[in-house]
Design an enzyme around this catalytic site. Structure first.
Site, PDB file in Angstrom:
ATOM      1  CG  ASP A   5      -0.028  -0.108   2.527  1.00 22.00           C
ATOM      2  OD1 ASP A   5       0.189  -1.251   2.962  1.00 22.00           O
ATOM      3  OD2 ASP A   5       0.465   0.903   3.043  1.00 22.00           O
ATOM      4  CG  ASP A  32       1.576   4.873   5.685  1.00 24.75           C
ATOM      5  OD1 ASP A  32       0.982   4.011   6.341  1.00 24.75           O
ATOM      6  OD2 ASP A  32       2.092   5.871   6.220  1.00 24.75           O
TER       7      ASP A  32
HETATM    8  N1  ADE Z   1       1.195   1.323   5.811  1.00 22.54           N
HETATM    9  C1  ADE Z   1       1.761   0.475   6.665  1.00 22.54           C
HETATM   10  N2  ADE Z   1       2.241   0.910   7.843  1.00 22.54           N
HETATM   11  C2  ADE Z   1       2.841   0.030   8.702  1.00 22.54           C
HETATM   12  N3  ADE Z   1       2.966  -1.265   8.452  1.00 22.54           N
HETATM   13  C3  ADE Z   1       2.497  -1.729   7.287  1.00 22.54           C
HETATM   14  N4  ADE Z   1       2.467  -2.963   6.768  1.00 22.54           N
HETATM   15  C4  ADE Z   1       1.867  -2.897   5.575  1.00 22.54           C
HETATM   16  N5  ADE Z   1       1.476  -1.633   5.285  1.00 22.54           N
HETATM   17  C5  ADE Z   1       1.860  -0.886   6.353  1.00 22.54           C
END
Ligand code: ADE
Ligand SMILES: CSC[C@H]1O[C@H](OP(=O)(O)O)[C@H](O)[C@@H]1O
Length: 330
Positions: free
Chosen positions: A246, A248
């Protein structure tokens, strides 16, 4: 915090050796894989059995599964959050995990992690081989073996093993050149990136995510610490492979990360990881046999000199615990 005082951790190290049937099972295992979110088993390998070691730091996240690759190499696999994901990142018993792997003879850990991307060019389903870490955990995790009357300080300037990182990049490039592309999807690999480790389990705020970008961080997870630090204390060569799921939440115009978005990419990422390992395990085994892992060679024996506590002031009970990890050092 004094977890050493808890009854669950009070067992003397000398009585915690695994029974001999276990010893036969894990004999010759030098490489371990730690699987993170979405990577709970290596079902493309032949399972030989499981062990459940009890360490002076408690029990690992789950059973350690001993498997064999198609070309006959034995490896150990441990699911960081347990199979079924019952441990949140702050609850992972990292000391027990690393101690157990070290005790059975593991010299190399290939750790996998689902991460958020903090950079446009790192897309979901890309893989990242980081070289640096920024610590944003909050001091709630047990993060050292050198406490409770035996103080030690190990070098952590370069938290990952660059020999392993180079091997991973080489193996991935070779797969791409042969047209296999690790499952035909042409997975992109990024190297020399900075991984930020946050506390969780809630994801970051947008302000935090933007701040991490301003610090030069490239990817974010909740799991590399204290795992990487403990591996260094245990003199195990450690490299994490980050699998992007992703962006974030730094992209204001896009929906912020949530578990559904992460899960949507976990399946493809874990399939890529399993394919990568089929090529990587023989390469790491060959490098081990040829003594080509120079960082590992330099690490072995180094931590004998990491302890600063005067010998007559060392807590005998802690010295006994450390005997499980680094026999005869202290
Ligand atoms: N955005 C994120 N923040 C922290 N850990 C993650 N693991 C997968 N995506 C994450
Ligand atoms: C499921 S999203 C957040 C979760 O995923 C990562 O776990 P792991 O590193 O074990 O793959 C991240 O670190 C968080 O723990």
């Amino acid at each position: 915090m004094t977890a050493e005082a808890a009854p669950a951790e009070a067992a003397p190290a000398a009585t915690t050796a695994a029974p001999s049937a276990d010893a036969e099972l894990y004999k010759d295992v030098r490489i371990a894989v730690i699987g993170g979110s979405g990577l709970y088993n290596l079902d493309n390998l032949h399972v030989l059995g499981e062990i459940r070691p009890k360490t002076p730091w408690g029990e690992p996240s789950d059973a350690i599964v001993i498997s064999k690759t198609p070309d006959g190499h034995k490896i150990a696999f441990l699911a960081r959050h347990g199979r079924g994901h019952y441990l949140n990142p702050s609850e992972v018993p990292a000391r027990a995990n690393i101690a157990a792997l070290k005790h059975i003879g593991v010299e190399v850990i290939l750790a996998f992690s689902a991460v958020g991307s903090l950079q446009q060019e790192i897309a979901p389903r890309d893989f990242v081989v980081p070289s640096q870490i920024i610590d944003r955990t909050k001091g709630v995790r047990e993060s050292t073996f050198f406490d409770n009357g035996v103080t030690g300080h190990v070098g952590f300037a370069d938290p990952f093993d660059s020999d392993l990182a180079n091997l991973i990049i080489t193996v991935a490039a070779a797969a791409a050149a042969q047209g296999q592309g690790l499952g035909g999807r042409g997975v992109k690999f990024h190297k020399d990136k900075t991984l930020i480790c946050m506390e969780g389990p809630a994801f970051s705020t947008r302000a935090e995510s933007k701040m991490y970008r301003s610090w030069g961080a490239d990817v974010i997870n909740m799991s590399v610490l204290p795992e990487a630090k403990l591996a260094r204390e245990a003199e195990i060569a450690y490299q994490m492979v980050c699998m992007s799921t992703d962006y974030d939440c730094w992209k204001v115009e896009e929906e912020a990360v949530n578990v559904e978005a992460v899960i949507a990419n976990l399946g493809a990422n874990s399939d890529t990881a399993k394919r990568l390992l089929l090529a990587l395990i023989p390469a790491v085994t060959a490098a081990l046999h040829a003594n080509e892992l120079k960082n590992l060679a330099a690490l072995k024996g180094a931590n004998k000199w990491a302890v600063i506590t005067a010998p007559e002031k060392r807590n005998p009970a802690q010295v006994e615990k450390l005997n499980y990890l680094l026999p005869g050092y202290y």
